[in-house]
Design a protein around this motif. Structure first.
Motif, short mmCIF file in Angstrom:
data_model
loop_
_atom_site.label_atom_id
_atom_site.label_comp_id
_atom_site.label_asym_id
_atom_site.label_seq_id
_atom_site.Cartn_x
_atom_site.Cartn_y
_atom_site.Cartn_z
N GLU A 201 0.83 -1.20 0.00
CA GLU A 201 0.00 0.00 0.00
C GLU A 201 0.86 1.25 0.00
OE1 GLU A 201 -1.82 -1.08 3.67
OE2 GLU A 201 -3.71 -1.65 2.70
N ALA A 202 0.33 2.31 -0.57
CA ALA A 202 1.01 3.60 -0.56
C ALA A 202 1.20 4.06 0.88
CB ALA A 202 0.21 4.64 -1.34
N GLY A 203 2.35 4.71 1.14
CA GLY A 203 2.62 5.24 2.47
C GLY A 203 3.25 4.27 3.43
N THR A 204 3.59 3.05 2.96
CA THR A 204 4.16 2.04 3.84
C THR A 204 5.68 1.98 3.71
OG1 THR A 204 3.71 0.37 2.15
CG2 THR A 204 2.07 0.64 3.90
N ALA A 222 8.11 -1.04 -5.60
CA ALA A 222 7.74 -0.44 -4.33
C ALA A 222 7.68 1.08 -4.43
CB ALA A 222 8.71 -0.87 -3.24
N LYS A 223 8.65 1.65 -5.15
CA LYS A 223 8.62 3.09 -5.38
C LYS A 223 7.39 3.47 -6.20
CE LYS A 223 11.41 5.77 -4.67
NZ LYS A 223 11.62 6.73 -3.55
N VAL A 225 4.45 2.10 -6.45
CA VAL A 225 3.15 2.02 -5.78
C VAL A 225 3.04 2.97 -4.60
CG1 VAL A 225 2.81 -0.34 -6.54
CG2 VAL A 225 3.81 0.08 -4.29
N GLY A 226 4.10 3.73 -4.31
CA GLY A 226 3.99 4.78 -3.30
C GLY A 226 4.52 4.47 -1.92
N ALA A 227 5.40 3.47 -1.80
CA ALA A 227 6.04 3.24 -0.50
C ALA A 227 6.87 4.46 -0.12
CB ALA A 227 6.93 2.00 -0.55
N VAL A 228 6.77 4.90 1.12
CA VAL A 228 7.49 6.12 1.53
C VAL A 228 8.90 5.82 2.00
CG1 VAL A 228 5.42 7.43 2.10
CG2 VAL A 228 6.46 5.99 3.85
#
Length: 384
Positions: A201-204, A222-223, A225-228
């Motif tokens: 999920e995004a933000g994880t 991972a980048k 899909v929005g991993a922070v």
């Protein structure tokens, strides 16, 4: 037809492979494609750790065998019953054919196709056929001119191949051959583990342990899909530097005795998703231990089948952990390969940056040494 191919006749020959030469470039002969099969001209084929595992015996296969499973090819001839491809189409080869009708395929999990797995294990195409023969050397029955085995239904380290239609996915013809080859294994395995298996999920926070072609594909996905936080872990500093270039937020050398504590401190207790892509039980242990409470550990590295992992079982319960295996990135290849190619063309999945060297078929044994030493991300054999 007759052509050149890389044949493995004996596993576990010593390194350096440039000297022991486990792969011999031989003249082989292919029968015409049978029903549901196609003849393709291999244009580019990537060297993957799964190929090395056949050389060093980590993944035993029936001998002798034409190795290679990650490739892009041009369709030259259609067998009876193949109506959804045309001569001249570009395809990516898939190392797990799927029958489309078994319970796994019917439930949308073709990576677990039972007939596909059985045919791979016996060195056959889907349906149990062997279409390759040695011209001068011995084949499976020990006599010259007898059959050769197909590695993972592809036998892609060759100028041509006969494969099941269920081992090929039509792809965008504008994609360069060397880049297209990566989508047959590295991308679908690595990106698929992120998108399909873990559903990041995004933000994880994400960690990738093991930076080969598959691991780097996971990092890029991972980048995308929005991993922070995207943590890169490997034993080679050169690969960690490459990970920084590709967007890793932090990098750690796995050889550091304190690496687990350092990662947990840097991430506030661990990551939400950790991916083991090294094919090592030690790497799996590391990935599991840096996963936070409530997090998910995904393994796709395929260690030697004899290797076992001891875990603290209570953590699965008390910390509500999830441990998942991922094969072929849990992909539906006909859906996911075009999707990942579209992401690449949109600039979201820059897998072209994973290409290390472009080599010739005659140079394959020296390339295996670079792969074994971890010096390359993805070497691609160009057949023209």
């Amino acid at each position: 037809m007759k052509f050149r191919a890389a044949v493995l006749r004996e596993m576990c020959l010593p390194t350096p492979y440039a000297d022991s030469r486990p792969l011999s470039i031989e003249e082989v002969e292919a029968a015409p494609p049978g029903r549901g099969e196609i003849l393709v001209k291999i244009r580019a084929a990537g060297l993957c750790h799964s190929d090395l595992s056949a050389i060093n015996g980590d993944r035993p296969w029936p001998m002798p065998i034409v190795v290679g499973h990650e490739a892009a090819a041009e369709v030259l001839e259609l067998g009876d019953g193949v109506t959804d491809l045309a001569v001249g189409d570009h395809v990516a080869l898939i190392f797990r054919p799927n029958c489309g009708t078994c319970p796994s395929c019917a439930s949308g999990r073709p990576a677990l196709c039972v007939p596909g797995g059985e045919s791979n294990a016996t060195g056959s195409l889907l349906g149990g056929y062997k279409r390759l023969r040695s011209v001068a050397g011995p084949g499976v029955d020990g006599t010259p001119g007898s059959a050769l085995n197909h590695h993972l239904g592809c036998a892609a380290f060759a100028e041509y191949a006969v494969v099941s239609r269920r081992s090929a996915v039509k792809i965008d013809p504008t994609l360069p051959w060397d880049e297209a080859a990566l989508f047959g294994c590295a991308v679908i395995t690595g990106a698929g583990a992120v998108v399909n298996t873990a559903r990041v999920e995004a933000g994880t926070k994400v960690a990738v342990v093991g930076l080969g072609g598959v691991g780097f594909s996971s990092l890029l996905a991972a980048k995308a899909v929005g991993a922070v936080e995207v943590i890169a872990v490997d034993m080679l500093d050169a690969k960690l530097e490459k990970a920084r270039e590709l967007g890793a937020t932090q990098c750690f050398n796995a050889a550091d005795p304190a690496v687990i504590d350092k990662i947990k401190a840097a991430t506030g207790g661990g990551v939400d998703y950790a991916f083991e892509m090294a094919g090592s039980v030690k790497a799996l242990e590391l990935a599991y231990r840096i996963t936070a409470r409530g997090g998910t550990t995904v393994t796709a590295g395929l260690p030697n089948p004899a290797h076992k992992w001891e875990m603290q079982a209570v953590t699965l319960i008390a910390e509500e952990r999830t441990m998942k295996g991922s094969y072929v990135g849990s992909c539906v290849p006909s859906r996911d390969i075009p999707r990942f190619i579209a992401m690449y063309k949109a600039g979201l999945l820059p897998v072209d940056k994973l290409l290390s060297e472009r080599i010739r078929l005659d140079d394959i044994n020296a390339a295996l040494d670079r792969l074994a030493r971890g010096e390359s991300i993805r070497q691609v054999i160009m057949m023209d």
